[in-house]
Design an enzyme around this catalytic site. Structure first.
Site, PDB file in Angstrom:
ATOM      1  N   LYS A 189       0.823  -1.216   0.000  1.00  0.00           N
ATOM      2  CA  LYS A 189       0.000   0.000   0.000  1.00  0.00           C
ATOM      3  C   LYS A 189       0.863   1.275   0.000  1.00  0.00           C
ATOM      4  O   LYS A 189       2.076   1.210   0.106  1.00  0.00           O
ATOM      5  CB  LYS A 189      -0.951  -0.014   1.205  1.00  0.00           C
ATOM      6  CG  LYS A 189      -2.004  -1.125   1.104  1.00  0.00           C
ATOM      7  CD  LYS A 189      -2.926  -0.947  -0.085  1.00  0.00           C
ATOM      8  CE  LYS A 189      -4.031  -1.985  -0.168  1.00  0.00           C
ATOM      9  NZ  LYS A 189      -3.593  -3.338  -0.531  1.00  0.00           N
TER      10      LYS A 189
HETATM   11  C1  LIG Z   1      -9.674  -2.692  -1.809  1.00  0.00           C
HETATM   12  C2  LIG Z   1      -9.036  -3.452  -0.689  1.00  0.00           C
HETATM   13  N1  LIG Z   1      -9.790  -3.761   0.393  1.00  0.00           N
HETATM   14  C3  LIG Z   1      -9.284  -4.402   1.440  1.00  0.00           C
HETATM   15  C4  LIG Z   1      -7.958  -4.796   1.483  1.00  0.00           C
HETATM   16  C5  LIG Z   1      -7.497  -5.568   2.651  1.00  0.00           C
HETATM   17  O1  LIG Z   1      -6.451  -5.025   3.337  1.00  0.00           O
HETATM   18  P1  LIG Z   1      -5.430  -5.972   4.149  1.00  0.00           P
HETATM   19  O2  LIG Z   1      -4.544  -6.631   3.150  1.00  0.00           O
HETATM   20  O3  LIG Z   1      -4.714  -5.013   5.027  1.00  0.00           O
HETATM   21  O4  LIG Z   1      -6.238  -6.953   4.914  1.00  0.00           O
HETATM   22  C6  LIG Z   1      -7.128  -4.479   0.378  1.00  0.00           C
HETATM   23  C7  LIG Z   1      -5.687  -4.793   0.306  1.00  0.00           C
HETATM   24  O5  LIG Z   1      -5.101  -5.704   0.627  1.00  0.00           O
HETATM   25  C8  LIG Z   1      -7.696  -3.829  -0.735  1.00  0.00           C
HETATM   26  O6  LIG Z   1      -6.953  -3.545  -1.819  1.00  0.00           O
END
Ligand SMILES: Cc1ncc(COP(=O)(O)O)c(C=O)c1O
Length: 377
Positions: A189
């Protein structure tokens, strides 16, 4: 040859200072000053009343669903063109997802399709418990139009701003429009804590409940007592230290990613069949990933040709997310296309391409990506 990644961690140099603080105080265990301060800083950055930092963005969506009382058999509306993590927590809660197509101006949730979904839901006598709106690759969805529909039906919004931290919609920060906003600090990210996420809201009580649920829902008692189902979802004090330092450079990271986008745009905008992801008027995308579509008939090559050619040069590129209504996991789920009989996100998936977009990519590396694509043409 060093691999060029789609989006790799970009440390500021200050992370060690906050990690060291945690070591000096021996607050390496969960909670401590870094967690408290990161929550305050994140809320202040987004102009929200508070934040609850968690182990992942997925955990943040899960907690948001819990806080909104989503449970067995409930319906939850969600953008289709997104990473699976936007919708998995709907299944964790035993609820049923209803997917909504994208529209051309933002590649995000189509207000027309959402309207039809609500009309059907009302006719069936069961409104969704919440709507999860995703801001893809940093671009905000059509928040005003979507919010008007949700407000009319009195259904709360969860804004999945995992990819859009630092973006703006009409001068306000992405993630600050719904009942809840969520961010991700996963390794790829715009800023990362090595893994982590956050829930933001103006509802302080709900955020306190988030902290409670994320710490195994431990009742206030000296003995260990539990009346509700909880999770082990709180961010550790070490991880939050990385987050504090990363947040300090977020605006620089946004600026750099926008520059990376602009460089690709200038170099490739005149190629026939190349169409870059739009930036809707009144919005400022963090351009987390530079995304575009390649029309094979006009370009003479496909998105996959480019991905393979870049791969041979040790450069990572990817198609656009595979829409969730096309995922085997969600087979049989309801889906509302942008126009009846015409699904816009299917085309974005078939033709879409994400180019390496890291804020730590050098000019030389970016030129190599551009050169490899141009050679193919
Ligand atoms: C649009 C979106 N929602 C949710 C997530 C979930 O985040 P995490 O990987 O921190 O659980 C991500 C990325 O991984 C994402 O790109």
């Amino acid at each position: 040859m060093k691999r060029i990644f789609l989006s790799s961690p970009h440390m500021s140099g200050n992370e060690q200072k906050y990690i060291q603080e945690a070591f000096d105080l021996n607050w390496v265990a969960p909670l401590g000053n870094n967690v408290d301060q990161f929550e305050k800083d994140l809320a202040a950055y987004n102009n929200m009343a508070g934040a609850s930092v968690l182990t992942s963005g997925t955990a943040a969506i899960h907690i948001a669903l819990r806080l909104l009382g989503v449970s067995d058999g409930d319906k939850v509306i969600c953008s289709s063109l997104t990473f699976i993590a936007s919708a998995n927590p709907i299944l964790y809660q035993g609820a049923e997802p209803v997917f909504i197509d994208s529209e051309p101006d933002t590649w995000n949730m189509s207000p027309q399709a959402l309207e039809r979904a609500f009309q059907d839901a009302e006719a069936e006598g069961e409104l969704p418990k919440t709507v999860i709106i995703v801001n893809l690759y940093g671009q905000s969805a059509k928040i005003d139009e979507l919010k008007e529909i949700c407000d009319r039906y009195e259904v709360p919004i969860i804004e999945d701003a995992a990819e859009s931290l630092g973006s703006e919609y009409k001068g306000k920060k992405s993630g600050s429009f719904g009942k809840f906003g969520i961010y991700s600090f996963n390794g790829n990210k715009i800023i990362t804590t090595s893994g982590g996420g956050a829930l933001v809201s103006n509802d302080i009580e709900a955020l306190n409940k988030s902290r409670f649920l994320a710490t195994q829902a431990r009742d206030q008692a000296i003995h260990y007592q539990h009346s509700e189902l909880g999770y082990n979802y709180r961010m550790s004090n070490i991880v939050a230290g990385i987050g504090r330092a990363q947040l300090e450079v977020l605006d620089e990271r946004v600026e750099r990613r926008r520059e990376v986008f602009q460089n690709y745009f200038e170099a490739l905008k005149d190629q026939p069949g190349f169409d870059f992801m739009p930036e809707m008027e009144g919005t400022e995308s963090n351009r987390w990933l530079t995304a575009l579509t390649i029309d094979p008939e006009e370009a003479g090559i496909t998105n996959m040709d480019i991905i393979h050619a870049l791969g041979e040069e040790n450069i990572e590129a990817r198609p656009v997310w595979k829409p969730l209504h096309l995922q085997p996991l969600f087979e049989g789920s309801k889906y509302y296309s942008h126009k009846e009989g015409y699904s816009y996100s299917d085309g974005l998936f078939n033709y879409g391409l994400c180019l390496p977009s890291g804020s730590n990519m050098t000019e030389e590396q970016q030129n190599k990506v551009i050169h490899t694509i141009k050679k193919l043409l």
